[in-house]
Design an enzyme around this catalytic site. Structure first.
Site, PDB file in Angstrom:
ATOM      1  N   GLY A  33     -13.899  -0.754  -6.379  1.00  0.00           N
ATOM      2  CA  GLY A  33     -14.932   0.153  -5.888  1.00  0.00           C
ATOM      3  C   GLY A  33     -15.350  -0.153  -4.456  1.00  0.00           C
ATOM      4  N   VAL A  34     -15.384  -1.431  -4.097  1.00  0.00           N
ATOM      5  CA  VAL A  34     -15.793  -1.783  -2.731  1.00  0.00           C
ATOM      6  C   VAL A  34     -14.790  -1.240  -1.706  1.00  0.00           C
ATOM      7  CG1 VAL A  34     -17.127  -3.802  -3.386  1.00  0.00           C
ATOM      8  CG2 VAL A  34     -14.669  -4.031  -3.001  1.00  0.00           C
ATOM      9  N   HIS A  71      -6.032  -6.801  -9.257  1.00  0.00           N
ATOM     10  CA  HIS A  71      -7.142  -5.944  -9.724  1.00  0.00           C
ATOM     11  C   HIS A  71      -6.606  -4.692 -10.413  1.00  0.00           C
ATOM     12  CE1 HIS A  71     -10.897  -3.543  -9.562  1.00  0.00           C
ATOM     13  NE2 HIS A  71     -11.505  -4.693  -9.333  1.00  0.00           N
ATOM     14  N   GLU A 126     -15.309   1.248   1.406  1.00  0.00           N
ATOM     15  CA  GLU A 126     -14.753   0.916   2.713  1.00  0.00           C
ATOM     16  C   GLU A 126     -13.926   2.083   3.266  1.00  0.00           C
ATOM     17  OE1 GLU A 126     -13.302  -0.727   6.196  1.00  0.00           O
ATOM     18  OE2 GLU A 126     -15.001  -1.392   4.959  1.00  0.00           O
ATOM     19  N   ILE A 173      -6.554  -0.829 -11.109  1.00  0.00           N
ATOM     20  CA  ILE A 173      -7.683   0.031 -10.742  1.00  0.00           C
ATOM     21  C   ILE A 173      -8.074  -0.286  -9.306  1.00  0.00           C
ATOM     22  CG2 ILE A 173     -10.096   0.598 -11.205  1.00  0.00           C
ATOM     23  CD1 ILE A 173      -9.645  -0.121 -14.098  1.00  0.00           C
TER      24      ILE A 173
END
Length: 240
Positions: free
Chosen positions: A133-134, A124, A138, A130
């Site tokens: 976002g998840v 990723h 978290e 990057i």
């Protein structure tokens, strides 16, 4: 006969060896130029010249210090060993490195050092690493766990779960080399059901990168109340 010239001294007959100066020391003055600093000019008398000028500028000793010593480190309120005593997460999913501000049961500020060695970067993305976002969300939920997993709140690390999230916004990408600074604050607590509603923001270099308006954390499990817990989650999500 007097001798005239363009200089600031004159000579009279019989006194060629002792020049007489025609000026007096000038007072100190300051000059300012548009778009520049104000300069202080001190006019002084010199022995070998008619006029002396010295320039007083702001001390630049701070800029002379090596760059590696100019910026202080984040304070340590809770180190990684203390964090591991509270959170049940372990590698590769422990996403909090240090707590820099802590108010148990109310709020906390913590950091995550994002490095190219993080295991999610190879996928990723291979050409543009990057942070997902998840995983930012978290990490913020884990900071919320540090706030709520306290004896006075009644939280239990054995029953700590991320129960829901609402109104998430990602403002800027987080890349390898960044330091993610996360603040989580308790909004509402239903202690009977063990549900905490929190809000949080994450920053990199002072810029907002992620915002969570509503995050639900299940901090304890009560047998026989599962349906009531689900109904309470919905009620918390719908209320402001």
């Amino acid at each position: 006969m007097a001798v005239t010239s363009n200089s600031l001294v004159s000579f009279t007959p019989g006194s060629l060896s002792q020049p007489r100066r025609l000026f007096q020391p000038l007072p100190s003055s300051s000059l300012s130029f548009p778009g520049s600093r104000s300069l202080s000019l001190k006019l002084t008398h010199r022995s070998n010249s008619a006029l002396g000028c010295s320039l007083n500028v702001p001390n630049s000793t701070d800029n002379d210090a090596p760059i590696e010593t100019r910026y202080p480190a984040f304070p340590t309120v809770m180190d990684i060993n203390q964090i591991r005593e509270i959170l049940p997460h372990r590698f590769p999913f422990l996403l909090v490195d240090r707590v820099i501000e802590y108010n148990p049961g109310v709020s906390a500020v913590a950091i995550k050092n994002v490095t190219i060695n993080d295991n999610f970067f190879p996928g990723h993305f291979p050409e543009r690493p990057i942070m997902p976002g998840v995983l930012m969300v978290e990490a913020m939920a884990q900071v919320g766990g540090l706030v709520m997993l306290q004896p006075e709140v009644g939280g239990s690390r054995e029953n700590f779960f991320f129960a829901g999230v609402d109104k998430v916004r990602f403002r800027k990408p987080v890349i390898a080399g960044d330091t993610l600074v996360m603040r989580m604050t308790l909004i509402k607590l239903q202690k009977r059901f063990g549900i905490a509603k929190m809000e949080g923001k994450a920053y990199v270099g002072g810029d907002l990168v992620c915002e969570v308006k509503s995050a639900l954390l299940l901090i304890k499990h009560l047998k026989g109340l599962r349906f009531k817990q689900l109904r309470a989650w919905k009620q918390l999500l719908l209320t402001s």
